[in-house]
Structure formats: C-alpha cells, structure tokens
Scaffold this active site. Structure first.
Site, short mmCIF file in Angstrom:
data_model
loop_
_atom_site.label_atom_id
_atom_site.label_comp_id
_atom_site.label_asym_id
_atom_site.label_seq_id
_atom_site.Cartn_x
_atom_site.Cartn_y
_atom_site.Cartn_z
N ASN A 189 39.45 -83.40 -1.80
CA ASN A 189 39.67 -84.80 -1.40
C ASN A 189 39.28 -84.97 0.06
OD1 ASN A 189 42.73 -84.99 -3.32
ND2 ASN A 189 40.73 -85.83 -3.86
N ARG A 209 49.44 -88.77 -8.56
CA ARG A 209 48.37 -87.79 -8.39
C ARG A 209 48.95 -86.59 -7.65
NH1 ARG A 209 43.30 -90.90 -5.78
NH2 ARG A 209 42.37 -88.82 -5.85
N HIS A 210 48.26 -85.48 -7.75
CA HIS A 210 48.62 -84.31 -6.95
C HIS A 210 48.54 -84.67 -5.46
CE1 HIS A 210 44.35 -84.34 -6.15
NE2 HIS A 210 44.19 -84.53 -7.46
N TYR A 260 58.28 -106.49 -24.51
CA TYR A 260 57.03 -107.24 -24.46
C TYR A 260 56.27 -107.11 -23.14
CZ TYR A 260 58.56 -109.64 -28.71
OH TYR A 260 58.95 -109.94 -29.98
N LYS A 285 64.40 -113.82 -28.46
CA LYS A 285 64.41 -115.10 -29.17
C LYS A 285 65.02 -116.26 -28.39
CE LYS A 285 62.64 -113.02 -32.72
NZ LYS A 285 61.19 -113.06 -32.89
N ARG A 323 45.47 -77.85 -7.91
CA ARG A 323 46.11 -78.86 -7.04
C ARG A 323 47.31 -79.54 -7.73
NH1 ARG A 323 41.05 -80.16 -8.91
NH2 ARG A 323 40.49 -82.27 -9.55
N HIS A 379 45.71 -86.49 -12.20
CA HIS A 379 44.51 -86.78 -11.40
C HIS A 379 44.10 -88.24 -11.51
CE1 HIS A 379 43.97 -82.37 -11.21
NE2 HIS A 379 44.52 -82.43 -12.41
N GLU A 382 41.40 -83.09 -14.81
CA GLU A 382 40.59 -84.22 -14.32
C GLU A 382 39.27 -84.33 -15.07
OE1 GLU A 382 40.42 -86.96 -13.46
OE2 GLU A 382 40.22 -87.31 -11.31
#
Ligand code: F6P
Length: 446
Positions: free
Chosen positions: A232, A225-226, A407, A144, A280, A370, A304
C-alpha cells in the site's frame, strides 16, 4: 453468469397470509440475484392495489364476499403479473411476484399465464407459513403499521385492522398441495421446517439453500481492510506483503476497538471471525484475535483479487507496460479480467459462499480482508448496483459496521487513527443510510 442458461426465464411467486414475510423473502432474493448479475425485479401486488384503489382500504376491503373489492384486487394482481411478464420479455432474467396467491385457482391462472407467455419458463412458488403469533405481531409492528394503508390510524388501530385483514384471507386460504403440480418451497416459521417439491436446476436449488438460511435476527457485520501494508505504501497491487509500521499500529487499535465492542466473554465466543490467507490480513487478524482470545477462520475465498501478470506492479507501471489492458480496465473495471488473474465479476462468484455463511449466521460477524473483496461484500448488503461495485469507497483504517434489518441495512463507518487510536464517525454515511432507508421505504410502501 454462474453456470446458468441466461435465456432461461425464472418467475418466483410468493404464497401466504399477510405478515408472513413474503416481501422480506422477495426482496432478499431480488438483492441476491441482482448482486449475482441477473436482471431481477419484484412486482408487489399491494403496491398496484394502493396505486389504483387508494390507501384507505380497511380490512373490509379484503373480505372475500366483497365482490366489488375482490374484482378490483384481482385486476391489480393481473396488472402486476402482466408487468412481470413484460419485464421478462424485455430482457429480465428473474421476475418475483410478491402477493398472497392463496387460492389454488389463482395459482393455476398465474402458472398458465406464465407458461403460455414463455417457452420453458421455470416457475417457483414460495409459500411462507407462520403460526407463531409473536413473529406475526412483530412483523406487523415492524413493517405494516407505518404502511400508507394506515396513515390515518394510530398503531393500535392499525394492528387491530391488520389482524382483521388476516382473518379475511384465512377464510379462503388453501395451502399448496402436491396435486397442483407446482414446483414449490414451503417454509414454516422462518425456516424452522422446509418442504421442497419438484425443485430442479442450478439456480432454483440455490434458492432452496438461500431460503433455508434466512432469518431476521439483527446482528452486526463488521468489515475492515487489513492495516496498511508495505505494498500500500509503495502503491503496488497484488503480492503478499506484510504490514507497514502504520499498519501494525492499526491492528493494535482495531483490537482495542473490537475489545470495546464485545465486552463480555459470551459475546466474544459467539463471534464469527473471518479473514483471508494473505499475510497482511492474517497479521492484522492475529493481533485482534490475541486481544479478544478468539480464533479467526482463514479463508482462501477472501484473498484479494488476483491481478495475474500485473502482480507486484504500481498502477503507473501497468499503464506503461500494458497500456491496452490499463485502458480496458478503465473502461470496464467490473468485467475486466487481469490476464491470468481475476475480474470483479469473478470475485462475486468466488465469495458467494461467504455471503451464504454470513446470511446464515445469527451471531456478530467480523471480516478482515481486502479492498476489492470488501467492495463485493459491502455491495451485497448495501444493495449497490453491480456496476458501482469496483469503485465503492472502502478505505484503509476504517471499520464499516453493517446491521441488516428486514427492509434496509443500517451502516456506521468508524475511522480509526492508527497512531492515536482516536475514533471518528463518518457522518455522510449515516446520512446516506437515512437516505437509502427512506428510498427503500417508498419502494415497499409506494
Ligand atoms: O491497492 C490495494 C489493493 O487491495 C490491491 O491489492 C488490489 O489489486 C486493489 O486494491 C484493488 O483495487 P482496484 O480494483 O481499485 O485496483
């Protein structure tokens, strides 16, 4: 989406004295609905008042005996309601009216206006009651005193004036009672007690459990991520391959990183550690778990995206074998569902319980999962527009630390070099946070 009749319009109206977290609840619900794919918007009475009556209104402006000001405020509230109705008429699904609405008379006017504008509209009233002066003071301090209403006062003057403003409202405050025949949720002292009255239906019942889990404890949420997987390396999607050599190195360095983040046993014991059931992710989590001496919870929900008939293919192979599908996904990555697999929209529905779990937790949360799954989770906290979800940047070997506040959501991205363990902070995301913070501020404080 989500088993709800999309032609059903929903209006949510808040009730409560100033500084009771109504805006917080409104924004949270708005984010949740938008993330689920509903068209939702908040209409803040205070913004209309500031725009029309100006920002230099001290507590006397809120005196219920100040007839001129009362009339001006009532006109502003009517405008907010009319805009909400227009929004719902123009295709909106959920309109949230963020106002005090503290008299029975006002609530009945609103309820009648909504009912006469739409056949079968569902209106839910959410009253937030708080008598813990510490929580109220904290709320005033956080949300406020930086408000444009107080741009010409120092923080002490602003706090005094705001407390006086609350007293003005207290003179006419009528809590919701059953004889008003409203569908309502009353939450007391930030969810310590909840009363639910005549709340029916799929979506409204979800709101009940959402409200029950709300809190304002700041705690970090880590997403990673792994480590790099064999798929990959080969640029293949799906499958259940294990970590590459580099991926194993990342797991070690990630464990070191978390070890430094959580130096004491007490904090470690508090962590909510979630991962998927895929090799993984499990492998990466196991290394972290061993170092921190904690157990991850393996959730199938965090597996995933299921790529169906494309499992094990490279993107080039998909383009050659299924050119139409490849094209379709390119055009609508959000809604495209792999044959016998999933779409991003499916993922959002799938991980909704995880969002509830994270919202509920007052302890640090660590999630090792993932790319597609983390895009969906990240979008919820960062409030991305839903079409952005499938292209969000969630790189390998990077920890995203999110700290949700009242917020906005603080963000830090830490890149970890899997070979050397060297850590670097991605500056553009820090700036992005500052930008989105100021963007949100102008929204509340208009
Ligand atoms: O490539 C890694 C991966 O996690 C795949 O298993 C998954 O299909 C893909 O990312 C999701 O990303 P996109 O939706 O961009 O194809």
């Amino acid at each position: 989406m989500q088993g709800c009749n999309r032609s059903q319009k929903i209006a949510i109206c808040t009730v409560g004295l100033p500084a009771r977290g109504k805006t917080y609840i409104s924004r949270k619900l708005n984010r949740y609905f938008n993330w689920l794919g509903y068209k939702s918007r908040v209409f803040i009475n205070g913004n209309y008042r500031r725009e029309i009556c100006g920002t230099e209104c001290n507590s006397l402006f809120f005196d219920p005996h100040n007839e001129e000001a009362q009339k001006a405020r009532s006109d502003c509230a009517k405008m907010a309601l009319q805009d909400l109705i227009q929004f719902l008429k123009n295709g909106g699904d959920v309109g949230i009216l963020d106002g005090t609405n503290i008299t029975k008379e006002r609530r009945h006017q609103i309820e009648n206006e909504l009912k006469s504008s739409f056949n079968g509209i569902q209106t839910l009233w959410i009253e937030s009651i708080c008598n813990d002066s510490k929580v109220i003071q904290n709320n005033i301090r956080l949300t406020k005193i930086n408000n444009p209403d107080y741009c010409n006062m120092n923080s002490e003057q602003a706090t005094i004036d705001f407390l006086n403003r609350i007293k003005m409202y207290e003179q006419i405050y009528e809590t919701i009672t059953d004889d008003e025949n409203l569908s309502y949720i009353k939450t007391m002292n930030v969810g310590a007690d909840i009363i639910v009255h005549q709340v029916f239906g799929f979506l409204l019942s979800k709101i009940v459990s959402f409200i029950m889990n709300l809190h304002t404890y700041p705690r970090p949420i880590y997403l990673s991520r792994h480590g790099e997987s064999q798929y990959n390396v080969d640029d293949r999607v799906g499958g259940d391959s294990d970590l590459s050599q580099l991926g194993e190195m990342y797991a070690d360095k990630l464990a070191d990183f978390f070890y430094q983040e959580f130096p004491t046993k007490e904090i470690k014991n508090d962590i909510i550690f979630l991962t998927s059931t895929m090799r993984r992710a499990v492998h990466t989590s196991d290394v972290v778990a061993q170092k921190l001496e904690i157990q991850p919870l393996q959730l199938k929900t965090l597996d995933e995206i299921n790529v169906g008939i494309c499992d094990g293919m490279t993107y080039t192979e998909i383009a050659q074998k299924f050119p139409n599908d490849f094209q379709e996904r390119k055009i609508n990555k959000l809604g495209y569902r792999y044959p016998r697999g999933e779409s991003y929209l499916d993922l959002i529905s799938r991980i909704e319980p995880v969002i509830f779990e994270i919202e509920r937790s007052r302890q640090p949360v660590m999630i090792i999962a993932h790319q597609a799954i983390l895009r969906c989770l990240y979008a919820y906290f960062h409030q991305n527009e839903i079409p952005e979800v499938p292209t969000l940047d969630i790189p390998l070997h990077c920890v995203i630390k999110l700290t949700p506040a009242a917020y906005f959501c603080d963000e830090k991205r830490v890149l970890i070099n899997p070979q050397t363990g060297e850590i670097s902070i991605k500056e553009e995301y820090v700036q992005e946070f500052v930008r989105s913070k100021s963007k949100q501020k102008s929204f509340i404080d208009l």
